[in-house]
Scaffold this active site. Structure first.
Site, PDB file in Angstrom:
ATOM      1  N   ASP A 161       1.113  -1.188  -0.424  1.00  0.00           N
ATOM      2  CA  ASP A 161      -0.333   0.258  -0.002  1.00  0.00           C
ATOM      3  C   ASP A 161       0.884   1.426   0.166  1.00  0.00           C
ATOM      4  O   ASP A 161       2.110   1.040  -0.166  1.00  0.00           O
ATOM      5  CB  ASP A 161      -1.031   0.413   0.967  1.00  0.00           C
ATOM      6  N   ASN A 221      -7.873  -3.244  14.105  1.00  0.00           N
ATOM      7  CA  ASN A 221      -9.163  -3.273  13.658  1.00  0.00           C
ATOM      8  C   ASN A 221      -9.391  -4.600  12.990  1.00  0.00           C
ATOM      9  O   ASN A 221     -10.200  -5.056  11.748  1.00  0.00           O
ATOM     10  CB  ASN A 221      -9.736  -1.973  13.131  1.00  0.00           C
ATOM     11  N   HIS A 227      -7.588  -4.842  10.154  1.00  0.00           N
ATOM     12  CA  HIS A 227      -7.192  -4.753   8.244  1.00  0.00           C
ATOM     13  C   HIS A 227      -5.524  -5.410   8.054  1.00  0.00           C
ATOM     14  O   HIS A 227      -5.424  -5.658   8.621  1.00  0.00           O
ATOM     15  CB  HIS A 227      -7.380  -3.501   7.804  1.00  0.00           C
ATOM     16  N   GLU A 262      -9.561  -2.033   5.058  1.00  0.00           N
ATOM     17  CA  GLU A 262     -10.558  -1.729   6.320  1.00  0.00           C
ATOM     18  C   GLU A 262     -11.623  -2.968   6.472  1.00  0.00           C
ATOM     19  O   GLU A 262     -12.150  -3.288   5.501  1.00  0.00           O
ATOM     20  CB  GLU A 262     -10.382  -0.371   6.248  1.00  0.00           C
TER      21      GLU A 262
END
Ligand code: F6R
Length: 260
Positions: free
Chosen positions: A67, A136, A138, A143
């Site tokens: 990313d 979370n 990811h 996400e």
């Protein structure tokens, strides 16, 4: 999923480095999927040490990072281009022409995402994909609720991810809101996946990834569908696993099982 539990962060990093080094030694032209973030820093440090002191070579390797933030030029000090250069590329013999990251500053980020996905395919796909995990759940910047069939594209970052990454920027407002990330399906197509999680802050996400239902609410749980996914944990990150005794029976102290 192969769950390897090591006594502490240092041991987890050495174990993960062994897996990367073994792949590159066996396959000098391996295509590696690379990740950024705090978890990966000691791994890159250890791989650089092995390059320097033990002759581990990345000269034939092709790499694709997961990313990059949208709007940051490669020379921006908070870009992942800059992170990779500083943490890894400048310390090893990788050919920069084959070390790829998404182009966060492209005028058309969607077109740049599609071109990146095509470039991975042209390289023959990823042999070993390194992954961290967000608090979370990811992976990459996929996400919660990201499609499990997703490909490289633009994602809006959650407040939780922006807060976690704020430490690298001047303020929360300066922390980018958008990124280009390879998709969950792109990641699942890698021939092998190696996810590293260390520290207590990851324990809940690790439990959901390994023992929770496969759900877009925890994108990392999609790794349950991957036939060759290895998860390397330290004790703290493994603390909430309910089947821990089993993982430790199969892989005592995180070592290979008798059948590996
Ligand atoms: C970064 C990436 C992210 C991180 C994750 C964990 O390229 O893909 O998924 O791996 O946010 O980050 P750290 O290691 O900083 O906790």
């Amino acid at each position: 999923m192969k769950v390897l539990i090591l006594p502490d962060e240092g041991a987890a990093i050495l174990r993960a480095a062994d897996i990367v080094a073994r792949t590159v030694a066996a396959q000098p032209k391996a295509v590696l999927g690379l990740a950024t973030g705090g978890t990966m820093l000691p791994l890159y440090e250890e791989l650089a040490r092995r390059h320097r002191e033990e002759g581990l070579s990345f000269a034939g390797v092709t790499s694709f990072n997961l990313d990059e933030y949208i709007g940051l030029a490669p020379d921006h000090p908070c870009s992942y281009h800059h992170y990779m250069e500083k943490a890894f590329f400048s310390h090893v013999d990788i050919d920069r022409a084959r070390a790829h990251l998404p182009k966060g500053d492209a005028p058309d980020p969607q077109a740049a995402s599609e071109a990146y996905e095509a470039l991975i395919a042209d390289a023959g796909g990823i042999d070993l994909q390194l992954l961290g995990i967000g608090q979370n759940g990811h992976i990459g910047f996929n996400e919660p609720t990201a499609s499990l069939g997703s490909r490289t594209r633009i994602k809006t970052l959650t407040q939780s991810t922006r807060r976690a990454n704020q430490r690298y920027f001047a303020s929360f407002e300066d922390t980018p809101q958008y990124a280009i990330t390879t998709g969950v399906a792109t990641i699942l197509e890698s021939r092998k996946c190696l996810l590293i999680a260390t520290g207590a802050a990851k324990a809940r996400a690790v439990r959901q990834m390994v023992e929770g239902p496969v759900s877009a609410v925890c994108p990392a749980s999609a790794l349950q569908l991957h036939a060759r996914a290895t998860v390397v944990l330290d004790e703290e990150a493994a603390a909430e696993l309910t089947l821990r005794d089993y993982y430790e029976t199969v892989h005592p102290r995180g070592q290979d099982s008798v059948f590996d």
